[in-house]
Design a protein around this motif. Structure first.
Motif, PDB file in Angstrom:
ATOM      1  N   UNK A   1       1.077  -1.437   0.257  1.00 44.98           N
ATOM      2  CA  UNK A   1       0.385   0.330  -0.414  1.00 44.98           C
ATOM      3  C   UNK A   1       0.807   1.077  -0.190  1.00 44.98           C
ATOM      4  N   UNK A   2       2.443   1.299  -0.208  1.00 44.18           N
ATOM      5  CA  UNK A   2       3.291   2.316   0.027  1.00 44.18           C
ATOM      6  C   UNK A   2       2.778   3.080   1.482  1.00 44.18           C
ATOM      7  N   UNK A   3       2.423   2.352   2.148  1.00 47.65           N
ATOM      8  CA  UNK A   3       3.040   3.264   3.806  1.00 47.65           C
ATOM      9  C   UNK A   3       3.902   2.327   4.493  1.00 47.65           C
ATOM     10  N   UNK A   4       4.923   2.697   4.823  1.00 48.06           N
ATOM     11  CA  UNK A   4       6.466   1.574   5.807  1.00 48.06           C
ATOM     12  C   UNK A   4       6.043   2.703   7.063  1.00 48.06           C
ATOM     13  N   UNK A   5       6.124   2.224   7.479  1.00 54.98           N
ATOM     14  CA  UNK A   5       6.596   1.878   9.262  1.00 54.98           C
ATOM     15  C   UNK A   5       6.982   3.973   9.239  1.00 54.98           C
ATOM     16  N   UNK A   6       6.769   4.169  10.121  1.00 51.97           N
ATOM     17  CA  UNK A   6       7.739   6.110  10.187  1.00 51.97           C
ATOM     18  C   UNK A   6       8.056   5.817  12.052  1.00 51.97           C
ATOM     19  N   UNK A   7       8.385   5.150  12.610  1.00 53.11           N
ATOM     20  CA  UNK A   7       9.552   5.080  13.419  1.00 53.11           C
ATOM     21  C   UNK A   7       9.022   3.948  14.127  1.00 53.11           C
ATOM     22  N   UNK A   8      10.178   3.254  15.319  1.00 55.91           N
ATOM     23  CA  UNK A   8       9.942   1.681  16.092  1.00 55.91           C
ATOM     24  C   UNK A   8      10.476   2.178  17.095  1.00 55.91           C
ATOM     25  N   UNK A   9      10.037   1.866  18.703  1.00 57.08           N
ATOM     26  CA  UNK A   9      10.621   2.488  19.923  1.00 57.08           C
ATOM     27  C   UNK A   9      10.590   1.332  21.026  1.00 57.08           C
ATOM     28  N   UNK A  10      11.917   1.296  21.697  1.00 57.92           N
ATOM     29  CA  UNK A  10      11.836  -0.112  21.580  1.00 57.92           C
ATOM     30  C   UNK A  10      12.184   0.882  23.882  1.00 57.92           C
ATOM     31  N   UNK A  11      10.786   0.266  24.911  1.00 67.96           N
ATOM     32  CA  UNK A  11      11.052   0.155  26.464  1.00 67.96           C
ATOM     33  C   UNK A  11      11.063  -0.671  26.535  1.00 67.96           C
ATOM     34  N   UNK A  12      12.388   0.140  26.787  1.00 70.83           N
ATOM     35  CA  UNK A  12      13.433  -1.349  28.175  1.00 70.83           C
ATOM     36  C   UNK A  12      13.467  -0.745  29.542  1.00 70.83           C
ATOM     37  N   UNK A  13      13.484  -2.220  30.101  1.00 67.48           N
ATOM     38  CA  UNK A  13      12.452  -2.186  31.373  1.00 67.48           C
ATOM     39  C   UNK A  13      13.431  -2.837  31.669  1.00 67.48           C
ATOM     40  N   UNK A  14      14.005  -3.283  33.527  1.00 64.65           N
ATOM     41  CA  UNK A  14      14.703  -5.043  33.625  1.00 64.65           C
ATOM     42  C   UNK A  14      13.929  -5.880  34.372  1.00 64.65           C
ATOM     43  N   UNK A  15      13.943  -6.629  33.969  1.00 65.22           N
ATOM     44  CA  UNK A  15      13.557  -7.881  34.299  1.00 65.22           C
ATOM     45  C   UNK A  15      12.637  -8.059  35.975  1.00 65.22           C
ATOM     46  N   UNK A  16      13.129  -7.369  36.778  1.00 69.41           N
ATOM     47  CA  UNK A  16      13.270  -7.121  38.321  1.00 69.41           C
ATOM     48  C   UNK A  16      11.800  -6.562  37.352  1.00 69.41           C
ATOM     49  N   UNK A  17      11.845  -5.220  37.702  1.00 66.30           N
ATOM     50  CA  UNK A  17      10.379  -4.253  37.397  1.00 66.30           C
ATOM     51  C   UNK A  17       9.313  -4.477  36.727  1.00 66.30           C
TER      52      UNK A  17
ATOM     53  N   UNK B   1      12.693  13.114  17.523  1.00 64.77           N
ATOM     54  CA  UNK B   1      14.111  12.973  17.149  1.00 64.77           C
ATOM     55  C   UNK B   1      14.304  11.860  16.332  1.00 64.77           C
ATOM     56  N   UNK B   2      15.841  11.854  15.509  1.00 68.40           N
ATOM     57  CA  UNK B   2      16.271  11.569  14.564  1.00 68.40           C
ATOM     58  C   UNK B   2      16.731   9.645  15.062  1.00 68.40           C
TER      59      UNK B   2
END
Ligand code: AP5
Length: 321
Positions: free
Chosen positions: A103-119, A216-217
């Protein structure tokens, strides 16, 4: 905006998706929610997915991809969306890329959410939700009455715990995330789409970081801040760790290393030692210090000994003779 929120179970993808929905007016597409709804309604898809979900395993790709294709085709997704919990492995990511390329509509951003295993474990153990409106709560970070009821619905239904939020399943879900979903971090970094945020903080702070990351870039090449620091610290030997901290420590560590390498000189017998019949000179309190050394040791300036130029009485008398 076509965003993917990437993160382990309990990292806050659902919570933050809800906030982005309000902020940007685009829908949240959660494969977990779609599957839970199918299970609840007892559809053939739900029946096929139920066992895998309860065991903390990934549901078959063909089921999930069919569901996503259908959802992305709905009109509200035309303006953009937040993908929560999808894709979950490289095969799903490839399929999504192909679908969006059509459809010519690629993703614009991927955000990785980092949290440690205990939390993560703490958040999952404390999660409760309303069976009526779906609002998600947490017994550890929210003030809920002792009866744990929904504060959103007029009839205040009792909150429930997800069947896969038990200790045993959580361990398995975290392992599945590491083995199958984490490789997507490099996948999306390679595509120039990845942003990483520290999602360990409280909810509002994470939202601020997330919104800021979206403007942000994307990251290029470098590993995510928190993990990269931990990884390199674990690899470095102690002396190198100190050297990396500051230049002074660097010099110290280098000197230490040099000293450690230098062979310890064997005590050679000095001429003085030979004279003393091979005996060592006494050291410590027993040692007689030279006058100069003694003065220095007492903190005084050594005074040069005066040489008398006057002839002695004996020499004088001899001269007169
Ligand atoms: P899914 O529903 O996607 O679950 P998940 O990925 O395991 O994620 P969670 O919903 O557990 O966590 P979350 O990151 O959304 O955290 P939340 O915001 O709720 O998937 C469930 C199952 O479905 C999978 O195991 C699999 O079987 C199947 N499935 C789904 N998608 C699939 C796919 N693509 N392919 C194959 N199978 C698939 O927060 C958690 C708790 O923490 C809440 O109580 C919340 O209030 C609290 N909290 C959130 N943020 C914070 C914060 N900053 N500080 C303190 N508490 C916080």
């Amino acid at each position: 905006m076509r965003i993917v929120l990437l993160g382990a179970p309990g990292s806050g993808k659902g919570t933050q998706s809800q906030r982005l929905v309000q902020r940007f007016g685009i829908p949240q597409i959660s494969t977990g929610d779609l599957l839970r709804s199918a299970v609840k309604r007892g559809t053939p898809l739900g029946i096929a997915a139920k066992d895998a979900m309860q065991a903390g395993k990934l549901v078959d790709d063909s089921i999930v991809l069919g569901m996503i294709r259908e959802r992305l085709a709905q009109p509200d997704a035309g303006a953009g969306y937040i993908l929560d919990g999808f894709p979950r492995n490289i095969a799903q990511a490839n399929a999504l890329d192909a679908m969006l390329a059509e459809v010519g509509q690629p993703l614009t951003a991927v955000v990785l959410m980092e949290v440690d295993n205990v939390e993560l474990t703490r958040r999952i153990a404390g999660r409760r939700s309303c069976p009526n409106c779906g609002t998600v709560y947490n017994i550890y970070s929210m003030t809920l009455g002792s009866d744990l009821r929904c504060t959103n619905c007029a009839e205040r239904p009792a909150l429930v715990q997800r069947p896969d939020d038990n200790e045993e399943t959580v361990v398995h879900r975290l392992r599945v995330y590491d083995e199958q979903t984490r490789p997507l971090v490099d996948y999306y970094r390679g595509k120039g789409l990845l942003r990483t945020i520290d999602a360990q903080a409280e909810v509002d702070a994470v939202t601020t970081a997330l919104v800021s990351a979206l403007s942000q870039p994307a990251e290029v090449g470098a590993a995510p801040a928190r993990r990269a620091a931990k990884k390199s610290a674990a690899k470095k030997p102690a002396a190198k760790k100190a050297a990396a901290r500051k230049p002074a420590a660097k010099k110290k560590a280098a000197a230490k290393k040099k000293a450690a390498k230098k062979p310890v000189a064997k005590a050679k017998s000095s001429p003085a030692k030979k004279k003393a019949g091979g005996k060592r000179r006494p050291v410590g309190k027993k040692a007689k210090k030279a006058p100069k050394k003694r003065a220095v040791a007492r903190g005084r300036k050594p005074v040069a000994r005066k040489v008398s130029r006057r002839p002695s009485k004996k020499k004088k008398a001899a001269r007169h003779r």
